[in-house]
Design a protein around this motif. Sequence first.
Motif, PDB file in Angstrom:
ATOM      1  N   VAL A  39      -2.231   7.827   4.210  1.00 60.31           N
ATOM      2  CA  VAL A  39      -1.809   6.815   3.240  1.00 60.31           C
ATOM      3  C   VAL A  39      -0.339   7.047   2.915  1.00 60.31           C
ATOM      4  O   VAL A  39       0.028   8.100   2.387  1.00 60.31           O
ATOM      5  CB  VAL A  39      -2.665   6.868   1.960  1.00 60.31           C
ATOM      6  N   LEU A  40       0.485   6.079   3.258  1.00 60.39           N
ATOM      7  CA  LEU A  40       1.908   6.147   2.969  1.00 60.39           C
ATOM      8  C   LEU A  40       2.137   5.577   1.572  1.00 60.39           C
ATOM      9  O   LEU A  40       1.859   4.393   1.319  1.00 60.39           O
ATOM     10  CB  LEU A  40       2.698   5.351   4.016  1.00 60.39           C
ATOM     11  N   ASN A  41       2.626   6.394   0.680  1.00 59.14           N
ATOM     12  CA  ASN A  41       2.768   5.998  -0.721  1.00 59.14           C
ATOM     13  C   ASN A  41       4.235   5.746  -1.080  1.00 59.14           C
ATOM     14  O   ASN A  41       5.146   6.166  -0.386  1.00 59.14           O
ATOM     15  CB  ASN A  41       2.193   7.091  -1.619  1.00 59.14           C
ATOM     16  N   LYS A  42       4.425   5.023  -2.182  1.00 60.07           N
ATOM     17  CA  LYS A  42       5.741   4.696  -2.752  1.00 60.07           C
ATOM     18  C   LYS A  42       6.522   3.711  -1.867  1.00 60.07           C
ATOM     19  O   LYS A  42       7.745   3.804  -1.741  1.00 60.07           O
ATOM     20  CB  LYS A  42       6.561   5.969  -2.995  1.00 60.07           C
ATOM     21  N   ILE A  43       5.787   2.758  -1.276  1.00 60.30           N
ATOM     22  CA  ILE A  43       6.463   1.774  -0.427  1.00 60.30           C
ATOM     23  C   ILE A  43       7.336   0.829  -1.250  1.00 60.30           C
ATOM     24  O   ILE A  43       8.170   0.107  -0.687  1.00 60.30           O
ATOM     25  CB  ILE A  43       5.449   0.967   0.408  1.00 60.30           C
ATOM     26  N   ASP A  44       7.132   0.822  -2.566  1.00 56.23           N
ATOM     27  CA  ASP A  44       7.976  -0.016  -3.418  1.00 56.23           C
ATOM     28  C   ASP A  44       9.405   0.509  -3.523  1.00 56.23           C
ATOM     29  O   ASP A  44      10.303  -0.207  -3.997  1.00 56.23           O
ATOM     30  CB  ASP A  44       7.371  -0.132  -4.820  1.00 56.23           C
ATOM     31  N   LEU A  45       9.631   1.730  -3.038  1.00 55.28           N
ATOM     32  CA  LEU A  45      10.956   2.342  -3.132  1.00 55.28           C
ATOM     33  C   LEU A  45      11.749   2.250  -1.827  1.00 55.28           C
ATOM     34  O   LEU A  45      12.871   2.759  -1.769  1.00 55.28           O
ATOM     35  CB  LEU A  45      10.829   3.809  -3.553  1.00 55.28           C
ATOM     36  N   ILE A  46      11.167   1.662  -0.788  1.00 56.70           N
ATOM     37  CA  ILE A  46      11.874   1.547   0.493  1.00 56.70           C
ATOM     38  C   ILE A  46      11.808   0.099   0.978  1.00 56.70           C
ATOM     39  O   ILE A  46      10.989  -0.707   0.500  1.00 56.70           O
ATOM     40  CB  ILE A  46      11.268   2.480   1.560  1.00 56.70           C
ATOM     41  N   ASP A  47      12.654  -0.236   1.940  1.00 53.16           N
ATOM     42  CA  ASP A  47      12.647  -1.597   2.481  1.00 53.16           C
ATOM     43  C   ASP A  47      11.708  -1.689   3.676  1.00 53.16           C
ATOM     44  O   ASP A  47      11.165  -0.689   4.158  1.00 53.16           O
ATOM     45  CB  ASP A  47      14.068  -2.043   2.870  1.00 53.16           C
ATOM     46  N   ALA A  48      11.517  -2.890   4.183  1.00 52.06           N
ATOM     47  CA  ALA A  48      10.572  -3.140   5.265  1.00 52.06           C
ATOM     48  C   ALA A  48      10.965  -2.418   6.549  1.00 52.06           C
ATOM     49  O   ALA A  48      10.101  -1.932   7.298  1.00 52.06           O
ATOM     50  CB  ALA A  48      10.458  -4.641   5.516  1.00 52.06           C
ATOM     51  N   GLN A  49      12.267  -2.337   6.806  1.00 50.74           N
ATOM     52  CA  GLN A  49      12.724  -1.665   8.024  1.00 50.74           C
ATOM     53  C   GLN A  49      12.376  -0.181   8.001  1.00 50.74           C
ATOM     54  O   GLN A  49      11.900   0.382   8.985  1.00 50.74           O
ATOM     55  CB  GLN A  49      14.237  -1.847   8.197  1.00 50.74           C
ATOM     56  N   ARG A  50      12.616   0.443   6.870  1.00 48.98           N
ATOM     57  CA  ARG A  50      12.300   1.871   6.720  1.00 48.98           C
ATOM     58  C   ARG A  50      10.796   2.110   6.852  1.00 48.98           C
ATOM     59  O   ARG A  50      10.355   3.062   7.492  1.00 48.98           O
ATOM     60  CB  ARG A  50      12.801   2.356   5.368  1.00 48.98           C
ATOM     61  N   LEU A  51       9.984   1.213   6.272  1.00 47.90           N
ATOM     62  CA  LEU A  51       8.538   1.346   6.363  1.00 47.90           C
ATOM     63  C   LEU A  51       8.077   1.245   7.809  1.00 47.90           C
ATOM     64  O   LEU A  51       7.205   2.001   8.253  1.00 47.90           O
ATOM     65  CB  LEU A  51       7.853   0.286   5.503  1.00 47.90           C
ATOM     66  N   ALA A  52       8.652   0.323   8.555  1.00 40.97           N
ATOM     67  CA  ALA A  52       8.285   0.158   9.965  1.00 40.97           C
ATOM     68  C   ALA A  52       8.619   1.418  10.757  1.00 40.97           C
ATOM     69  O   ALA A  52       7.851   1.842  11.638  1.00 40.97           O
ATOM     70  CB  ALA A  52       9.004  -1.051  10.548  1.00 40.97           C
ATOM     71  N   GLN A  53       9.754   2.038  10.446  1.00 39.54           N
ATOM     72  CA  GLN A  53      10.140   3.266  11.135  1.00 39.54           C
ATOM     73  C   GLN A  53       9.146   4.396  10.857  1.00 39.54           C
ATOM     74  O   GLN A  53       8.761   5.146  11.750  1.00 39.54           O
ATOM     75  CB  GLN A  53      11.547   3.686  10.690  1.00 39.54           C
ATOM     76  N   VAL A  54       8.740   4.509   9.600  1.00 40.86           N
ATOM     77  CA  VAL A  54       7.796   5.565   9.232  1.00 40.86           C
ATOM     78  C   VAL A  54       6.448   5.333   9.906  1.00 40.86           C
ATOM     79  O   VAL A  54       5.824   6.269  10.429  1.00 40.86           O
ATOM     80  CB  VAL A  54       7.634   5.636   7.706  1.00 40.86           C
ATOM     81  N   LYS A  55       5.972   4.085   9.908  1.00 42.20           N
ATOM     82  CA  LYS A  55       4.690   3.782  10.551  1.00 42.20           C
ATOM     83  C   LYS A  55       4.733   4.143  12.033  1.00 42.20           C
ATOM     84  O   LYS A  55       3.740   4.619  12.603  1.00 42.20           O
ATOM     85  CB  LYS A  55       4.344   2.305  10.373  1.00 42.20           C
ATOM     86  N   GLU A  56       5.880   3.910  12.671  1.00 39.69           N
ATOM     87  CA  GLU A  56       6.025   4.228  14.085  1.00 39.69           C
ATOM     88  C   GLU A  56       5.843   5.722  14.343  1.00 39.69           C
ATOM     89  O   GLU A  56       5.290   6.131  15.360  1.00 39.69           O
ATOM     90  CB  GLU A  56       7.406   3.768  14.576  1.00 39.69           C
ATOM     91  N   GLN A  57       6.306   6.533  13.397  1.00 39.68           N
ATOM     92  CA  GLN A  57       6.171   7.981  13.548  1.00 39.68           C
ATOM     93  C   GLN A  57       4.705   8.426  13.561  1.00 39.68           C
ATOM     94  O   GLN A  57       4.346   9.381  14.233  1.00 39.68           O
ATOM     95  CB  GLN A  57       6.903   8.693  12.402  1.00 39.68           C
ATOM     96  N   PHE A  58       3.865   7.706  12.824  1.00 39.33           N
ATOM     97  CA  PHE A  58       2.448   8.081  12.716  1.00 39.33           C
ATOM     98  C   PHE A  58       1.561   7.377  13.732  1.00 39.33           C
ATOM     99  O   PHE A  58       0.362   7.647  13.803  1.00 39.33           O
ATOM    100  CB  PHE A  58       1.934   7.761  11.305  1.00 39.33           C
ATOM    101  N   ALA A  59       2.136   6.469  14.513  1.00 40.85           N
ATOM    102  CA  ALA A  59       1.334   5.631  15.410  1.00 40.85           C
ATOM    103  C   ALA A  59       0.554   6.455  16.426  1.00 40.85           C
ATOM    104  O   ALA A  59      -0.566   6.093  16.816  1.00 40.85           O
ATOM    105  CB  ALA A  59       2.233   4.621  16.116  1.00 40.85           C
ATOM    106  N   GLY A  60       1.122   7.566  16.880  1.00 39.62           N
ATOM    107  CA  GLY A  60       0.468   8.350  17.920  1.00 39.62           C
ATOM    108  C   GLY A  60      -0.696   9.197  17.452  1.00 39.62           C
ATOM    109  O   GLY A  60      -1.388   9.804  18.280  1.00 39.62           O
TER     110      GLY A  60
END
Length: 342
Positions: A280-301
Amino acid sequence: MGFVDEAKFFVKAGDGGNGCVSFRREKFVPKGGPNGGDGGRGGDVLLRADRNLRSLIDFRYKSHFKAESGVGGQGSDKHGRSGGNCVMQVPVGSLIKDAETGAVLVDLTEDGQTFCAAEGGRGGLGNARFATSTNRAPRKATPGQPGEERWLLIELKLLADVGLIGLPNAGKSTLLSKLSAANPKIAPYPFTTLEPQLGVLPFKYIDPCIIADIPGLIEGAHQGVGLGHQFLRHIERTSILLHLIDVAGEGEQPYENYLTLARELAAYKQELLERRHVIVLNKIDLIDAQRLAQVKEQFAGLNLPLLAVSAEEGDGLESLRELLGDLLEQQRAEARHDLSGE
């Protein structure tokens, strides 16, 4: 008072009452026979699991527990009264060990489950028991047997369906407060939570579950660093581990945080990696959509369920609730299948 999840205590069962030597003495009844009664049995020390208890706080103030001894027998064939039991209520999830050998004696995992920690001594026999055709006036009686006594260790491992784990300030207490009616302490500094917090997570169509906020883990927790070693044991009982990751950090930190947690779990007990895990990635209200997409990519594998939420704002919490409900329903169905043997 603080949370207590370990204690050492002494138990002493009641001694058996002594048997009595007595003879019938009545007017106009010459040479009355033996009528000494038996002694009463000593009381047991019992441990009983109680789902309403969450801590071993009672053991902080008392460490010796004794049952009542049996009463000695009397004349006129009067048997002594048995001693009363000493019943100690302990939380569900208590593990009882012998303090000297370290051997596990019982794991109290169900409400009402009872364990005899020390057995009372048998009462002695009165002389009436020893009368025979050749020995009509026995002057023999036996003493009561001493009750068992020993030192025990009790270790509490909380029973919860879902365990919240994460580094300090990941937002676990906030998430617990939003998913349940729990009211944990929340503050913007590390180690706000100094003891496990429990909450009840309700669902629409299935039974509710217990969710536990495990105090913040840090690198080296399995070796006793920080608070982790003290509370890692509580993760052992949870069937679903929810990794709460703070995504407001810079660079690769969110994924590194997850790897830190995974290493600590594996170092403490390898089988924890075989549990159901949710990221569960928390505090998404503190980052923008681009940053969130980058973080999700890190966990994709990782091939694990992945959700993005804001515990503070409530974003994504309904999806998280639905996911946990589906996982619990699946797990309970598997448990029923295993019990049926089909």
